[in-house]
Enzyme design. Structure first.
Site, PDB file in Angstrom:
ATOM      1  N   GLU A 128       3.840   1.328  -2.638  1.00 18.85           N
ATOM      2  CA  GLU A 128       3.909   0.438  -1.468  1.00 18.85           C
ATOM      3  C   GLU A 128       5.062   0.765  -0.527  1.00 18.85           C
ATOM      4  O   GLU A 128       4.933   0.633   0.692  1.00 18.85           O
ATOM      5  CB  GLU A 128       3.993  -1.019  -1.933  1.00 18.85           C
ATOM      6  CG  GLU A 128       2.708  -1.569  -2.526  1.00 18.85           C
ATOM      7  CD  GLU A 128       2.529  -1.227  -3.998  1.00 18.85           C
ATOM      8  OE1 GLU A 128       1.508  -1.642  -4.577  1.00 18.85           O
ATOM      9  OE2 GLU A 128       3.415  -0.539  -4.578  1.00 18.85           O
TER      10      GLU A 128
ATOM     11  N   ASP B  77       1.609  -3.619   2.801  1.00 16.56           N
ATOM     12  CA  ASP B  77       1.951  -2.286   2.309  1.00 16.56           C
ATOM     13  C   ASP B  77       0.917  -1.699   1.357  1.00 16.56           C
ATOM     14  O   ASP B  77       1.232  -0.832   0.543  1.00 16.56           O
ATOM     15  CB  ASP B  77       3.303  -2.345   1.597  1.00 16.56           C
ATOM     16  CG  ASP B  77       3.358  -3.457   0.539  1.00 16.56           C
ATOM     17  OD1 ASP B  77       2.289  -3.878   0.051  1.00 16.56           O
ATOM     18  OD2 ASP B  77       4.474  -3.915   0.215  1.00 16.56           O
TER      19      ASP B  77
ATOM     20  N   HIS C 193       2.502  -7.284 -13.070  1.00 12.72           N
ATOM     21  CA  HIS C 193       1.442  -6.307 -12.845  1.00 12.72           C
ATOM     22  C   HIS C 193       1.919  -5.026 -12.178  1.00 12.72           C
ATOM     23  O   HIS C 193       1.142  -4.096 -12.033  1.00 12.72           O
ATOM     24  CB  HIS C 193       0.342  -6.913 -11.975  1.00 12.72           C
ATOM     25  CG  HIS C 193       0.776  -7.145 -10.554  1.00 12.72           C
ATOM     26  ND1 HIS C 193       1.518  -8.240 -10.182  1.00 12.72           N
ATOM     27  CD2 HIS C 193       0.596  -6.404  -9.432  1.00 12.72           C
ATOM     28  CE1 HIS C 193       1.758  -8.169  -8.883  1.00 12.72           C
ATOM     29  NE2 HIS C 193       1.219  -7.068  -8.406  1.00 12.72           N
TER      30      HIS C 193
ATOM     31  N   ARG D 222       2.967  -1.463 -11.061  1.00 10.95           N
ATOM     32  CA  ARG D 222       2.745  -0.158 -11.690  1.00 10.95           C
ATOM     33  C   ARG D 222       4.026   0.391 -12.314  1.00 10.95           C
ATOM     34  O   ARG D 222       3.992   0.998 -13.388  1.00 10.95           O
ATOM     35  CB  ARG D 222       2.227   0.849 -10.646  1.00 10.95           C
ATOM     36  CG  ARG D 222       0.799   0.620 -10.184  1.00 10.95           C
ATOM     37  CD  ARG D 222       0.454   1.574  -9.059  1.00 10.95           C
ATOM     38  NE  ARG D 222      -0.885   1.339  -8.534  1.00 10.95           N
ATOM     39  CZ  ARG D 222      -1.976   1.995  -8.909  1.00 10.95           C
ATOM     40  NH1 ARG D 222      -1.874   2.937  -9.824  1.00 10.95           N
ATOM     41  NH2 ARG D 222      -3.154   1.741  -8.373  1.00 10.95           N
TER      42      ARG D 222
ATOM     43  N   HIS E 146      -3.242  -9.846 -15.161  1.00  8.62           N
ATOM     44  CA  HIS E 146      -3.885  -8.944 -14.210  1.00  8.62           C
ATOM     45  C   HIS E 146      -5.096  -8.293 -14.864  1.00  8.62           C
ATOM     46  O   HIS E 146      -5.161  -8.132 -16.081  1.00  8.62           O
ATOM     47  CB  HIS E 146      -2.877  -7.877 -13.774  1.00  8.62           C
ATOM     48  CG  HIS E 146      -3.266  -7.145 -12.529  1.00  8.62           C
ATOM     49  ND1 HIS E 146      -4.044  -6.019 -12.545  1.00  8.62           N
ATOM     50  CD2 HIS E 146      -2.974  -7.381 -11.224  1.00  8.62           C
ATOM     51  CE1 HIS E 146      -4.230  -5.581 -11.298  1.00  8.62           C
ATOM     52  NE2 HIS E 146      -3.601  -6.389 -10.483  1.00  8.62           N
TER      53      HIS E 146
ATOM     54  N   GLU F  24       3.926  -8.533   8.638  1.00  6.86           N
ATOM     55  CA  GLU F  24       4.886  -8.359   7.548  1.00  6.86           C
ATOM     56  C   GLU F  24       5.488  -6.961   7.583  1.00  6.86           C
ATOM     57  O   GLU F  24       5.479  -6.214   6.613  1.00  6.86           O
ATOM     58  CB  GLU F  24       4.244  -8.639   6.180  1.00  6.86           C
ATOM     59  CG  GLU F  24       5.272  -8.868   5.074  1.00  6.86           C
ATOM     60  CD  GLU F  24       4.646  -9.105   3.715  1.00  6.86           C
ATOM     61  OE1 GLU F  24       4.688 -10.252   3.242  1.00  6.86           O
ATOM     62  OE2 GLU F  24       4.097  -8.137   3.138  1.00  6.86           O
TER      63      GLU F  24
END
Length: 378
Positions: free
Chosen positions: A135, A99, A216, A218, A248, A121
């Site tokens: 994503e 994604d 990590h 967003r 990260h 996936e």
């Protein structure tokens, strides 16, 4: 003799590389295919680590990573860069994974050229276009373009059917991350030095139970990350645990961790780990706290319970199977669940022994056979 079908696999981040290298190994050993690789460099150092480990040598490298670029700028560079490679390679099939912006742009560029897309996936859904962001929308876009949807679980396949994707194009294959884990664990057994800094931390924290932490996403930047760090600081006050947190690269993802956890002697804030070291960390951890999607699949394959630091997950199979539990970013909720697993051996054992719903280590072979059916030799 049949002409091999030309396959171009496009990826750009470490998670994509991890989940695709088993498939690339399988394609390289199959005379029915001529496999080519394009990396975008959406991640750089972390991507290169996996390429080196797995022996994958890209045929094209777009090197799109630029400091401070917006998502618009990134996607524009990915789309035009992938398109130029497709024009040169003229593949019969394009493979994308997951994604990412790379996967979405690669699939769109292939669609513009009427090239069938294989989506590895496929079918993961959180039900919220803002979590995970961006994503969730990326994978929905890919689903409208793909010719072959390789769903890791029956639930993922059902999500695609609910969106009116042709059932004949949807196949449950398992997740290739389990293939990758088996391969890396075998390498670690043969070459213990690959555990790197985690072996040293294991010795340093002998006698303590290790809690692995990755943060990590967003959508957690800001208040969410602050809440997570607050919970971890309280957890670090226990004298029977040690926290190991690979940070990260993004400063917004690491600032709260460094501010609240930097002074604890039983907390190791480390730079991003290469994949073998990370697998070893998951393997020795008593439990994992994460907002990562991939870790929700990896840790259960190793028998390590997962607390998911998000409000929703596109991998509900883990929650339903009992290998993972959603705790969000509220400090008290995180602390309560972590302390429960640290204080109740039966509760920990129930999660550790739960069935892993994400695969059996043979997904890459299944996908190759599906690709052969989709694009038989000319």
């Amino acid at each position: 003799m049949p002409v091999p079908r030309r396959v171009l696999t496009i990826f750009g981040t470490r998670p994509e590389a991890i989940k695709l290298f088993p498939l690339l190994h399988a394609l390289a050993g199959d005379a029915r295919f001529a496999s080519r690789v394009c990396v975008t460099g959406q991640h750089r150092g972390m991507l290169d680590q996996v390429l080196t480990l797995s022996g994958i040598v890209p045929d094209h490298d777009l090197a799109v990573l630029q400091p401070g670029q917006s998502l618009d700028q990134l996607v524009a560079r990915l789309l035009t860069g992938a398109g130029a490679v497709l024009d040169r390679e003229a593949p019969d099939l394009v493979v994308v994974q997951g994604d990412t912006a790379t996967a979405m742009a690669g699939a769109l560029a292939a669609y513009h050229r009427h090239i069938p897309v294989v989506h590895v996936e496929a079918g993961l859904r959180s039900g919220d276009i803002h979590q995970p962001w961006p994503e969730e929308v990326n994978r929905r876009i890919i689903a409208t373009l793909a010719a072959l949807h390789c769903a890791p679980t029956p639930r993922a396949a059902a999500a695609l059917w609910a969106e009116n994707v042709d059932p004949a194009a949807v196949h449950v294959t398992g997740n290739t991350v389990v293939d990758a884990l088996h391969w890396v664990r075998a390498r670690l057994a043969a070459e213990p030095r690959l555990a790197g800094p985690i072996a040293q931390l294991q010795a340093r924290f002998a006698g303590r139970r290790i809690v692995a932490v990755t943060c990590h996403r967003r959508e957690n930047w800001g208040a969410g990350m602050g809440g997570i760090a607050t919970a971890l600081a309280q957890l670090a006050e226990r004298d029977d645990v040690a926290l190991v947190a690979p940070l990260h690269h993004n400063p917004l993802a690491r600032a709260a961790m460094q501010e609240q956890l930097g002074e604890f002697p039983n907390v190791a804030l480390v730079e991003p780990l290469d994949y073998p070291a990370f697998v070893h960390l998951l393997d020795i951890a008593h439990l994992v706290l994460t907002d990562s999607g991939g870790v929700q699949e990896e840790a259960p394959a190793l028998g390590t319970p997962v607390l998911v630091l998000r409000e929703t997950t596109e991998r509900p199979e883990g929650v339903e199977a009992g290998t993972a539990r959603l705790v969000g970013t509220d400090p008290q909720a995180i602390l309560a669940e972590a302390n429960r697993l640290l204080g109740d051996p039966a509760a920990h054992a129930d999660m550790a022994r739960a069935h892993n719903p994400f695969g059996d280590g043979h997904s890459a072979g299944r996908i190759v056979e599906l690709m052969a059916r989709l694009a038989p030799a000319a």
